[in-house]
Enzyme design. Structure first.
Site, PDB file in Angstrom:
ATOM      1  CG  HIS A  53      -1.906  -1.231   1.063  1.00  0.00           C
ATOM      2  ND1 HIS A  53      -3.263  -0.840   0.719  1.00  0.00           N
ATOM      3  CD2 HIS A  53      -2.138  -2.434   1.490  1.00  0.00           C
ATOM      4  CE1 HIS A  53      -3.998  -1.942   0.740  1.00  0.00           C
ATOM      5  NE2 HIS A  53      -3.190  -2.731   1.183  1.00  0.00           N
ATOM      6  CG  HIS A  54       4.439   1.323   0.190  1.00  0.00           C
ATOM      7  ND1 HIS A  54       4.613   0.344   1.137  1.00  0.00           N
ATOM      8  CD2 HIS A  54       5.532   0.941  -0.870  1.00  0.00           C
ATOM      9  CE1 HIS A  54       5.458  -0.517   1.087  1.00  0.00           C
ATOM     10  NE2 HIS A  54       6.004  -0.322  -0.428  1.00  0.00           N
ATOM     11  CB  ALA A  55       4.315   4.400  -4.907  1.00  0.00           C
ATOM     12  CG  HIS A 100       4.486  -1.926  -4.485  1.00  0.00           C
ATOM     13  ND1 HIS A 100       5.054  -0.627  -4.803  1.00  0.00           N
ATOM     14  CD2 HIS A 100       5.203  -2.347  -3.509  1.00  0.00           C
ATOM     15  CE1 HIS A 100       6.132  -0.378  -3.874  1.00  0.00           C
ATOM     16  NE2 HIS A 100       6.209  -1.530  -2.979  1.00  0.00           N
TER      17      HIS A 100
END
Ligand code: T46
Length: 143
Positions: A53-55, A100
């Site tokens: 839950h981040h990029a 992602h």
């Protein structure tokens, strides 16, 4: 899958030597195109919650599932796809600015990651709305 998902990632195939075991190796400059500054692995996932839950703003990563499997949801804010990793010999190169999420990891799953940078929390975008704003600003700057 929506859009041209191949822009989000590319596959990395690793050699495997099979004798009385399976030996898989990777070499920087050959299988991994970036300079590796850090490796880490995630294992013993003991609940059903997704991870990720981040990029990343700049970090490039190569992801391999050494054991078990994982579903990787990838998105650049316009296109999205899910990649199923289940073999140590077939990983993906994940470019920066790709949101992602790792789904369906189990206690069996071992996810191995080689990264182009040392750990730096400032390289993370952990809020999806912030991610969309960040890529919009980056595109506006390019024009
Ligand atoms: C990614 C996916 C695939 C460190 O201190 N050093 C490290 O090298 C890493 C990777 C993490 N951490 C700390 C940061 C957090 O306090 O470990 C904690 C858990 O990290 P996070 O919630 O980011 O873990 P995941 O599984 O959601 O994401 C990890 C990587 O952090 C990330 O870069 O792309 O795996």
């Amino acid at each position: 899958m929506s859009g041209n998902a191949h822009v989000l990632y590319s596959y990395i195939n690793l050699p495997e030597i099979k004798d009385n075991a399976s030996l898989v190796f990777l070499e920087e400059g050959k299988h991994i195109t970036f300079q590796i500054k850090r490796v880490y692995f995630i294992q013993n996932c003991n609940d059903k919650l997704d991870r990720g839950h981040h990029a990343h703003k700049k970090t490039i990563q190569a992801l391999f599932c050494l054991k078990g499997s994982v579903d990787l949801y990838l998105s650049d804010g316009e296109m999205s796809t899910t990649v199923h990793l289940k073999s140590p010999t077939e990983g993906i190169l994940l470019r920066p600015l790709v949101w992602h999420e790792m789904k369906h990891m189990t206690k069996e799953t071992i996810l191995f990651v080689a990264a182009s940078a040392h750990f730096d929390e400032k390289d993370y975008i952990r809020n999806y709305q912030d991610f969309l704003s960040y890529i919009k600003d980056a595109h506006d700057f390019d024009e």
